[in-house]
Design an enzyme around this catalytic site. Structure first.
Site, PDB file in Angstrom:
ATOM      1  N   SER A  90      61.623  44.150  54.483  1.00 65.53           N
ATOM      2  CA  SER A  90      62.591  45.238  54.636  1.00 65.53           C
ATOM      3  C   SER A  90      61.877  46.572  54.857  1.00 65.53           C
ATOM      4  CB  SER A  90      63.517  45.281  53.420  1.00 65.53           C
ATOM      5  OG  SER A  90      64.560  46.211  53.598  1.00 65.53           O
ATOM      6  N   HIS A 195      70.857  44.849  54.940  1.00 62.79           N
ATOM      7  CA  HIS A 195      70.591  43.772  55.903  1.00 62.79           C
ATOM      8  C   HIS A 195      71.852  42.965  56.236  1.00 62.79           C
ATOM      9  CE1 HIS A 195      66.386  44.728  55.867  1.00 62.79           C
ATOM     10  NE2 HIS A 195      66.428  44.750  54.547  1.00 62.79           N
TER      11      HIS A 195
END
Length: 313
Positions: A90, A195
Site C-alpha cells: 500500500s 483499496h
C-alpha cells in the site's frame, strides 16, 4: 545465491516510538527525519512521542511511515546491503518508488501528503471500515462479501488471511457470519475502507496532482500491489499503476510468490513492525526475512567489538 528484496510496510504498521533507534544510531537516518520535518513539521515528534490518536490520522500516518521507511533504507545502505528488487505494501509502494529511483524523495513526500489527505477525505464521505478474516479460504470470504452491499475483499495478505473493506454499519453482522463459517474476524483500527471503491473519490482528487511529479526509470524492479508484477518504465503507465493501487486490492501473497519465482530468497523489512515478515513465513517458509533494525543492531555490536560485519543471505 538468491536475490535480496526490500519490503516496505503500509498503514496500520505505525506505533508510537517507531524509527527512534534509527534516529539515535544512524546519522543518515537522522538526516532523513530532519528533511521530512522541514516539509511536514512535527513528523519526528509524532513518530517518537505520539500521541497515538494524532499518529493514526491518515494524513499524519502516511508521512510518518514514509519517513521511517526512508530512514530504514538509509541505515541499510550505511551497512552496505544492496537489494535487487523491491515491494511495498500500500503506502509502502510509494516509498518503493523512491527507493527504486522512480521518484525523488521530495516528490515522494509531496505525493504521500496529498495521498494521505485525499484518502482521509474519501474516508469521511462514507463511514467504512476494514476487517481481517482469518482461517477461511479466499473463495469463502469472497462469497461472503457478496452477501453485503458495498463489501469488498481488498488485502490478499497470505494463506488464511484476507482483509475486507465494508460499511461500518455492517461490521457486527459480518463478524457474526465469519464466525458461523468457522473463521475469525478482527476489526482493524483504520479510518476508512482502503483499496476498495470507497477510495475512488481519492483517485479522482489525485488524477491531476500526479502530473506534478517527475518519473525516472527504475534502477531495480519494483513489484506492484495491484498487478503483482514489476512497474513499467513509461511515465503514463507509472501514473496509472499508482492511481489504480489506491482503490483496488493489494495482491500481496501473489506478489511474494512471483518474487520468489523470480529468484528472490532473502527479504528485508524496512519500516515499522514485522507484519510483512509474518506474512512471508505463511506464504513460503523456504525464504528468509530480516528486519532492518535488527541488522543495524548486529552491525553496531560488531563495530563496537572491533569485528568485521558482513550481511550473509
Amino acid at each position: 545465491m538468491g536475490k535480496i528484496a526490500l519490503l516496505f510496510p503500509g498503514q496500520g504498521s505505525q506505533y508510537v516510538g517507531m524509527g527512534k533507534p534509527l534516529y539515535e544510531h544512524c546519522v543518515s537516518s537522522r538526516t532523513i527525519f530532519d528533511q521530512v520535518d522541514a516539509v511536514h513539521q512535527g513528523t519526528t515528534t509524532l513518530c517518537f512521542e505520539g500521541p497515538s490518536e494524532a499518529l493514526n490520522q491518515t494524513e499524519n500516518t502516511q508521512p510518518c511511515i514514509f519517513a521511517v521507511e526512508l530512514a530504514a533504507l538509509a541505515a541499510l545502505q550505511c551497512v552496505g546491503v544492496e537489494a535487487q528488487g523491491i515491494a511495498g505494501f500500500s503506502l509502502g509502494e510509494v516509498t518503493g518508488l523512491v527507493a527504486a529511483g522512480v521518484l525523488s524523495m521530495d516528490d515522494g513526500l509531496k505525493f504521500v501528503k496529498k495521498r494521505g489527505r485525499a484518502m482521509e477525505e474519501a474516508a469521511q464521505m462514507t463511514p467504512a471500515t476494514m476487517v481481517a478474516v482469518l482461517k477461511l479460504e479466499n473463495p469463502k470470504v469472497e462469497a461472503l462479501c457478496k452477501e453485503f452491499n458495498q463489501c469488498y475483499p481488498v488485502n490478499y495478505n497470505c494463506p488464511g488471511q484476507l482483509v475486507v473493506a465494508l460499511l461500518k454499519a455492517d461490521q457486527e453482522l459480518f463478524l457474526t457470519r465469519v464466525k458461523e463459517l468457522g473463521g475469525r474476524g478482527i476489526p482493524l483500527t483504520l479510518s476508512g475502507g482502503f483499496h476498495s471503491p470507497f477510495m475512488t473519490y481519492a483517485t479522482k482528487l489525485l488524477e491531476k496532482r500526479i502530473y506534478e511529479l517527475s518519473f525516472s526509470e527504475a534502477s531495480i524492479p519494483l513489484y506492484s500491489n495491484a498487478y503483482a508484477k514489476p512497474y513499467p518504465d513509461a511515465p503514463v503507465d507509472i501514473r496509472s499503476y499508482i492511481l489504480h493501487q489506491i482503490n483496488h486490492p493489494v495482491l500481496w501473497e501473489q506478489t511474494m510468490r512471483n518474487m520468489i519465482a523470480d529468484g528472490f530468497t532473502t527479504f528485508i523489512e524496512c519500516g515499522p513492525g514485522k507484519t510483512l515478515g509474518g506474512f512471508l513465513k505463511k506464504i513460503d517458509k523456504s525464504v528468509t526475512c530480516h528486519h532492518v533494525e535488527t541488522l543495524l543492531t548486529d552491525y553496531l555490536e560488531a563495530k563496537n567489538a572491533g569485528k568485521e560485519w558482513t550481511f550473509i543471505c
